[in-house]
Write a protein that holds these residues in place. Structure first.
Motif, short mmCIF file in Angstrom:
data_model
loop_
_atom_site.label_atom_id
_atom_site.label_comp_id
_atom_site.label_asym_id
_atom_site.label_seq_id
_atom_site.Cartn_x
_atom_site.Cartn_y
_atom_site.Cartn_z
N PHE A 101 0.84 -1.20 0.00
CA PHE A 101 0.00 0.00 0.00
C PHE A 101 0.87 1.25 0.00
CE2 PHE A 101 0.65 -0.99 4.48
CZ PHE A 101 0.91 0.25 5.04
N GLY A 102 0.32 2.32 -0.56
CA GLY A 102 0.99 3.62 -0.55
C GLY A 102 0.04 4.62 0.08
N ILE A 103 0.59 5.59 0.81
CA ILE A 103 -0.24 6.60 1.48
C ILE A 103 -0.08 7.94 0.75
CG2 ILE A 103 -0.61 7.87 3.64
CD1 ILE A 103 0.20 5.36 5.13
N TYR A 104 -1.19 8.57 0.45
CA TYR A 104 -1.21 9.82 -0.34
C TYR A 104 -2.00 10.88 0.41
CZ TYR A 104 0.31 6.71 -4.05
OH TYR A 104 1.02 5.80 -4.78
N LYS A 105 -1.57 12.14 0.26
CA LYS A 105 -2.30 13.24 0.90
C LYS A 105 -3.47 13.69 0.04
CE LYS A 105 1.32 14.99 3.85
NZ LYS A 105 2.42 15.93 3.99
N GLU A 106 -3.29 13.58 -1.29
CA GLU A 106 -4.32 14.09 -2.21
C GLU A 106 -4.95 12.94 -2.98
OE1 GLU A 106 -4.98 17.21 -2.15
OE2 GLU A 106 -3.21 17.95 -1.09
N LYS A 107 -6.27 13.07 -3.15
CA LYS A 107 -7.00 12.03 -3.89
C LYS A 107 -6.49 11.89 -5.32
CE LYS A 107 -11.69 10.71 -5.15
NZ LYS A 107 -13.10 11.10 -5.16
N HIS A 108 -6.25 13.08 -5.98
CA HIS A 108 -5.88 13.00 -7.40
C HIS A 108 -4.51 12.34 -7.59
CE1 HIS A 108 -3.10 16.48 -7.42
NE2 HIS A 108 -3.89 16.93 -6.49
N THR A 109 -3.61 12.51 -6.63
CA THR A 109 -2.30 11.85 -6.73
C THR A 109 -2.46 10.34 -6.61
OG1 THR A 109 -1.58 13.70 -5.35
CG2 THR A 109 0.11 12.10 -5.97
N ALA A 110 -3.32 9.93 -5.69
CA ALA A 110 -3.57 8.49 -5.51
C ALA A 110 -4.22 7.90 -6.76
CB ALA A 110 -4.46 8.27 -4.28
N ARG A 111 -5.17 8.64 -7.34
CA ARG A 111 -5.87 8.14 -8.54
C ARG A 111 -4.89 8.02 -9.71
NH1 ARG A 111 -10.71 6.14 -7.33
NH2 ARG A 111 -10.55 5.58 -9.50
N ARG A 112 -4.01 9.03 -9.81
CA ARG A 112 -3.02 9.00 -10.90
C ARG A 112 -2.06 7.80 -10.72
NH1 ARG A 112 0.03 14.00 -10.83
NH2 ARG A 112 -1.90 15.16 -10.56
N ALA A 113 -1.68 7.57 -9.49
CA ALA A 113 -0.81 6.42 -9.23
C ALA A 113 -1.54 5.11 -9.57
CB ALA A 113 -0.37 6.42 -7.77
N LEU A 114 -2.84 5.07 -9.27
CA LEU A 114 -3.65 3.88 -9.61
C LEU A 114 -3.64 3.67 -11.14
CD1 LEU A 114 -5.76 1.68 -8.65
CD2 LEU A 114 -7.52 3.37 -9.09
N GLU A 115 -3.84 4.77 -11.87
CA GLU A 115 -3.81 4.70 -13.34
C GLU A 115 -2.47 4.16 -13.83
OE1 GLU A 115 -6.10 5.33 -15.71
OE2 GLU A 115 -7.49 5.45 -14.02
N SER A 116 -1.38 4.61 -13.17
CA SER A 116 -0.03 4.23 -13.61
C SER A 116 0.20 2.72 -13.47
CB SER A 116 1.03 4.99 -12.81
OG SER A 116 1.13 4.44 -11.51
N LEU A 117 -0.64 2.06 -12.65
CA LEU A 117 -0.46 0.61 -12.45
C LEU A 117 -1.09 -0.22 -13.56
CD1 LEU A 117 -1.21 0.27 -8.62
CD2 LEU A 117 1.02 0.13 -9.73
N ARG A 118 -1.94 0.44 -14.36
CA ARG A 118 -2.72 -0.30 -15.37
C ARG A 118 -1.88 -1.17 -16.30
NH1 ARG A 118 -7.64 0.39 -14.42
NH2 ARG A 118 -8.62 2.41 -14.14
N GLY A 119 -0.73 -0.62 -16.74
CA GLY A 119 0.08 -1.38 -17.69
C GLY A 119 0.94 -2.46 -17.04
N ILE A 120 0.96 -2.46 -15.72
CA ILE A 120 1.87 -3.39 -15.03
C ILE A 120 1.19 -4.74 -14.83
CG2 ILE A 120 3.26 -3.74 -12.96
CD1 ILE A 120 3.56 -0.78 -12.70
N GLN A 121 1.71 -5.72 -15.52
CA GLN A 121 1.07 -7.05 -15.53
C GLN A 121 1.08 -7.72 -14.17
OE1 GLN A 121 2.64 -9.62 -18.50
NE2 GLN A 121 0.88 -9.16 -19.80
N ASP A 122 2.11 -7.42 -13.38
CA ASP A 122 2.24 -8.08 -12.08
C ASP A 122 1.13 -7.73 -11.11
OD1 ASP A 122 4.52 -9.53 -12.52
OD2 ASP A 122 5.85 -7.85 -12.09
N VAL A 123 0.47 -6.59 -11.35
CA VAL A 123 -0.56 -6.16 -10.39
C VAL A 123 -1.92 -6.71 -10.79
CG1 VAL A 123 -1.69 -4.18 -9.32
CG2 VAL A 123 0.75 -4.09 -9.86
N LYS A 124 -2.50 -7.51 -9.90
CA LYS A 124 -3.75 -8.18 -10.23
C LYS A 124 -4.97 -7.42 -9.71
CE LYS A 124 -1.75 -11.34 -12.48
NZ LYS A 124 -1.49 -10.93 -13.84
N GLN A 125 -4.84 -6.75 -8.58
CA GLN A 125 -5.97 -6.00 -8.04
C GLN A 125 -5.43 -4.70 -7.45
OE1 GLN A 125 -7.33 -9.52 -5.70
NE2 GLN A 125 -9.31 -8.48 -5.68
#
Ligand SMILES: C[C@@](CO)(OP(=O)(O)O)[C@H](O)COP(=O)(O)OP(=O)(O)OC[C@H]1O[C@@H](n2ccc(N)nc2=O)[C@H](O)[C@@H]1O
Ligand SMILES: Nc1ncnc2c1ncn2[C@@H]1O[C@H](COP(=O)(O)OP(=O)(O)O)[C@@H](O)[C@H]1O
Length: 286
Positions: free
Chosen positions: A255-279
């Motif tokens: 898990f990662g801790i973020y102060k801003e919602k948009h930073t967390a959402r952007r980080a979530l988006e950045s995981l999309r291409g990463i095959q290793d991440v299942k959920q």
């Protein structure tokens, strides 16, 4: 009451220290537990006859005596001489075998559900006593929110709530068994222990920076060398704006801790291409 719907929340460990190995193979721990807004749903109802029947939307999970929910119902039927049948339907969202106590949380919800469904009016202490016989994390799951867990996890102290923030949860597609992580921990070789007391003070002071600087889990010394994807994922979250990142429990969820919602959402988006991440999810502390 004939039917009850319960939410069953997952947890993360903001800090996990192992203090001692006991002769029975269990370990004495000091952990800071935090409930997060990611939950399974458990629907329980009374049925004619005496049987327990269980359904789950994840076909690979057992729905017999191997499921902690089934075990909790069976134990309570016996202990409180309940002859009625119980049907239970479990909808899973918490990643399985992930270090988020999904099974323990479902078990805790089933204990609460049985108490309500059959008017047992059990105290928290009584429910925790039943819970610990089924899993070390179950009493905490009955308590929920922010707590210090000691002993094998069952000695609980309420802590100040975690300051509001956004938490990105990412589960790689590998599995780590809890027993494996504890068994392979080289306690005498640990170079450093997490500053659990310092984090408790940070919680009292609502100091999110302090908390993020103290995130530490000794079980990473077992899981990261075996599964470098855990370290890679932590680094990825830190490179994408996390104030801190850690493996939860025995892993492999990070898990990662973020102060801003948009930073967390952007980080979530950045995981999309990463095959290793299942959920992956963005949640808040509960
Ligand atoms: C590591 C933690 C951190 O919160 O969580 P998860 O990763 O499972 O979510 C917990 O300590 C997990 O608790 P829980 O999953 O309830 O453990 P149990 O089912 O009772 O035990 C599974 C196995 O883990 C080991 N175990 C568990 C707890 C403990 N304090 N010492 C241990 O050595 C034992 O080998 C045990 O047979
Ligand atoms: N209700 C349940 N939900 C998930 N897993 C369960 C449940 N009951 C038993 N299990 C078993 O427990 C194992 C660990 O599951 P889980 O509680 O999700 O892991 P963790 O404690 O690492 O978060 C699973 O592999 C599964 O076979």
């Amino acid at each position: 009451m004939d039917r009850i719907v319960l939410k069953s929340f997952g947890k993360i460990n903001l800090g996990l220290d192992v203090v001692r190995r006991r002769t029975d193979g269990y370990h004495e721990v000091r952990m800071i537990m935090q409930t997060v807004g990611l939950c399974d749903t458990l629907t329980m109802r009374k049925t004619k006859g005496e049987k327990i029947s269980m359904k789950c939307d994840l076909s690979f999970l057992p729905t017999d005596r191997k499921n902690l929910v089934y075990q909790a119902i069976e134990l309570m039927k016996e202990r409180y001489h309940i002859s009625s049948g119980v049907a239970v339907d479990l909808k899973k969202r918490i990643p399985v075998a992930a270090g988020m106590a999904g099974g323990s949380s479902n078990c805790a919800a089933a204990i609460k559900g049985m108490s309500q469904l059959f008017g047992l009016d059990l105290s928290i202490e009584e429910m925790c006593e039943i819970g610990v016989s089924l899993g070390a994390d179950v009493p905490y799951c009955i308590w929920g929110k922010t707590a210090l867990a000691e002993g094998i996890g069952e000695k609980l102290t309420r802590l100040s709530p975690m300051p509001d923030c956004w938490i990105l949860i990412a589960k790689p597609g590998i599995s780590v068994s809890t027993a494996f992580a504890y068994k392979n921990l080289k306690l005498d070789q640990l170079e450093k222990h997490p500053d659990i007391d310092g984090m408790i003070r940070d919680l009292e002071n609502q100091d999110l920076d302090g908390i993020c600087s103290k995130l530490e889990n000794v079980l990473e010394t077992v899981t990261i060398p075996k599964h470098p994807v855990i370290r890679d994922l932590k680094e990825h979250l830190l490179e994408h704006g996390a104030e801190g990142a850690l493996m939860s429990g025995s892993g492999p969820t990070v898990f990662g801790i973020y102060k801003e919602k948009h930073t967390a959402r952007r980080a979530l988006e950045s995981l999309r291409g990463i095959q290793d991440v299942k959920q992956a999810y963005v949640v808040r502390p509960v």
